[in-house]
Scaffold this active site. Sequence first.
Site, PDB file in Angstrom:
ATOM      1  N   LYS A 114       0.833  -1.331  -0.080  1.00 51.69           N
ATOM      2  CA  LYS A 114       0.209   0.206  -0.072  1.00 51.69           C
ATOM      3  C   LYS A 114       0.821   1.322   0.423  1.00 51.69           C
ATOM      4  O   LYS A 114       1.653   1.239   0.776  1.00 51.69           O
ATOM      5  CB  LYS A 114      -0.904  -0.213   1.547  1.00 51.69           C
ATOM      6  N   TYR A 116      -4.157   4.444   6.292  1.00 50.87           N
ATOM      7  CA  TYR A 116      -5.201   3.668   7.317  1.00 50.87           C
ATOM      8  C   TYR A 116      -6.141   3.808   7.833  1.00 50.87           C
ATOM      9  O   TYR A 116      -6.900   2.619   8.468  1.00 50.87           O
ATOM     10  CB  TYR A 116      -4.258   3.230   8.676  1.00 50.87           C
TER      11      TYR A 116
HETATM   12  P1  NAD Z   1      12.449   1.358   2.061  1.00 54.29           P
HETATM   13  O1  NAD Z   1      13.104   2.758   1.672  1.00 54.29           O
HETATM   14  O2  NAD Z   1      12.955   0.742   3.530  1.00 54.29           O
HETATM   15  O3  NAD Z   1      12.478   0.364   0.966  1.00 54.29           O
HETATM   16  C1  NAD Z   1      12.030   0.438  -0.299  1.00 54.29           C
HETATM   17  C2  NAD Z   1      13.370  -0.677  -1.579  1.00 54.29           C
HETATM   18  O4  NAD Z   1      13.094  -0.375  -2.890  1.00 54.29           O
HETATM   19  C3  NAD Z   1      15.237  -0.895  -0.948  1.00 54.29           C
HETATM   20  O5  NAD Z   1      15.668  -1.099  -0.981  1.00 54.29           O
HETATM   21  C4  NAD Z   1      15.277   0.863  -2.330  1.00 54.29           C
HETATM   22  O6  NAD Z   1      16.527   0.434  -2.283  1.00 54.29           O
HETATM   23  C5  NAD Z   1      14.405  -0.020  -3.091  1.00 54.29           C
HETATM   24  N1  NAD Z   1      13.625   0.970  -4.552  1.00 54.29           N
HETATM   25  C6  NAD Z   1      13.592   0.542  -5.851  1.00 54.29           C
HETATM   26  N2  NAD Z   1      13.975   1.327  -6.561  1.00 54.29           N
HETATM   27  C7  NAD Z   1      14.528   2.870  -5.974  1.00 54.29           C
HETATM   28  C8  NAD Z   1      13.944   3.863  -6.115  1.00 54.29           C
HETATM   29  N3  NAD Z   1      14.346   4.775  -7.068  1.00 54.29           N
HETATM   30  N4  NAD Z   1      14.452   4.767  -4.837  1.00 54.29           N
HETATM   31  C9  NAD Z   1      14.046   4.796  -3.938  1.00 54.29           C
HETATM   32  N5  NAD Z   1      14.489   3.234  -3.530  1.00 54.29           N
HETATM   33  C10 NAD Z   1      14.353   2.623  -4.737  1.00 54.29           C
HETATM   34  O7  NAD Z   1      11.040   1.331   2.128  1.00 54.29           O
HETATM   35  P2  NAD Z   1      10.357   0.752   2.936  1.00 54.29           P
HETATM   36  O8  NAD Z   1       9.831   0.932   4.318  1.00 54.29           O
HETATM   37  O9  NAD Z   1      10.274  -0.626   2.849  1.00 54.29           O
HETATM   38  O10 NAD Z   1       8.404   0.832   2.207  1.00 54.29           O
HETATM   39  C11 NAD Z   1       8.008   0.312   0.257  1.00 54.29           C
HETATM   40  C12 NAD Z   1       6.525   0.269   0.752  1.00 54.29           C
HETATM   41  O11 NAD Z   1       6.480  -0.747   1.111  1.00 54.29           O
HETATM   42  C13 NAD Z   1       6.311   1.373   0.542  1.00 54.29           C
HETATM   43  O12 NAD Z   1       4.666   1.568  -0.637  1.00 54.29           O
HETATM   44  C14 NAD Z   1       5.500   1.425   2.078  1.00 54.29           C
HETATM   45  O13 NAD Z   1       4.156   2.376   1.739  1.00 54.29           O
HETATM   46  C15 NAD Z   1       5.404  -0.437   1.598  1.00 54.29           C
HETATM   47  N6  NAD Z   1       5.207  -0.407   3.534  1.00 54.29           N
HETATM   48  C16 NAD Z   1       3.962  -0.575   3.808  1.00 54.29           C
HETATM   49  C17 NAD Z   1       3.538  -1.299   5.511  1.00 54.29           C
HETATM   50  C18 NAD Z   1       2.699  -2.340   5.804  1.00 54.29           C
HETATM   51  O14 NAD Z   1       3.430  -2.384   7.009  1.00 54.29           O
HETATM   52  N7  NAD Z   1       2.169  -2.666   5.359  1.00 54.29           N
HETATM   53  C19 NAD Z   1       5.265  -0.905   6.550  1.00 54.29           C
HETATM   54  C20 NAD Z   1       6.345  -0.138   5.958  1.00 54.29           C
HETATM   55  C21 NAD Z   1       5.939   0.198   4.191  1.00 54.29           C
END
Ligand code: NAD
Length: 368
Positions: free
Chosen positions: A136, A221
């Site tokens: 999401k 949420y």
């Molecule tokens: P994060 O920044 O920790 O991880 C993102 C990943 O994407 C990294 O490994 C990064 O290297 C990669 N990536 C690939 N291409 C990229 C680019 N062009 N720019 C930046 N990063 C790039 O983020 P996250 O917290 O893991 O969030 C990722 C997704 O998960 C989001 O859509 C977020 O909303 C979702 N999320 C959901 C929950 C949940 O509880 N459902 C919790 C956290 C995050």
Amino acid sequence: MGSRRDFLEKLTVSTISLPLLYNPTNLFAASDEAYDGPILKVAIMGLGSYARRVAKAMESCKRAKLTGVISGTPSKIVEWRAKYGIPEKNCYNYDNFDRIKENPDIDVVYVITPNGLHKDQTIRVAKAGKHVICEKPMGINAQEGQEMVDACKAANVKLLIGYRMHYEPKTVEVIRMRKAGEFGKLKFFQGQSGFTIGDPTQWRLNKKLAGGGAMMDIGIYSINGARYMLGEEPIWVTAQETKTDSVKFKEGVDETIQFQMGFPSGAVASCLSTYAMSHLDRFFLNGEDGFAEMQPSTGYGPIKGRTHKGELKQPHITHQTLQMDGMAQLIFEGVEPIVPLDGEEGVKDMKIIDAIYLAVKTGKRVDL
Ligand code: NAD
């Protein structure tokens, strides 16, 4: 609606205490027993912080297993291969992952990258013939969401959104109570979702990659929660934005938005989405015959809450473990969670976000 679905829905409402697999508590209990059914083979795309959490949670899954990764960072692939025993042939980068099509060791790709990348990545995975689980918000607006739904339909693959709360036991209990009419006529929902965001250079504060600000990330949420707690779709929204830091929160990146939603029954929701307040994670549902309040309501847990009948005592089980076992069961057996989490469901939330942004911009009520 098919007869099996009808049957399952009736069971969900009336006999959830029976050991039926789609009750998350029982699903987990059942999964403690020997399981010799199909295993969902999952590749994760984007090896960031949430991906790490999902991978760890999947170690306790009975029906789903991490079998592949897609990453642009070779050193992460080395680390993940060693940690999870992933063979080299199941590792891809963003240039070559279309080749996943030929890999029978991967059934589904879980897209866990920044929001602005979800649409193109989901469509590429669908074209490679694999099911998609997408985090999401599913995209950065409803049009993107609809394109994703259409692409997955055309490719005859499933599209599921990472709405982990749809499998969370206390949340499921409140929804069960609502479906059973235990709150009476519902009048009001309050949702407060927020945290204080740090590093101003992160992708979450970049309009192109995030699609917006707090609303996309955490306000969603309260939107999704209002819909599953009230069991209705809103017909109008109003919204007001507050910005105290225009350096951190640039044009198109929202810091704090208060929004209201009106529902066909006459129920209203009053919600707050913010990147500028800590410990904001609370739901309150009010009906003529009772209430539910949850705080925390959507964090990683344990979720805590009570209703007019007393404290919610369902066990805390790692949300992502339940989610991935539940999604495996959905994909293999068609067993739906208590509220859907498919692409269409994601589009409903995106339409509301679009409307909230429009209401902020125009200062007017937006009808849905
Ligand atoms: P994060 O920044 O920790 O991880 C993102 C990943 O994407 C990294 O490994 C990064 O290297 C990669 N990536 C690939 N291409 C990229 C680019 N062009 N720019 C930046 N990063 C790039 O983020 P996250 O917290 O893991 O969030 C990722 C997704 O998960 C989001 O859509 C977020 O909303 C979702 N999320 C959901 C929950 C949940 O509880 N459902 C919790 C956290 C995050």
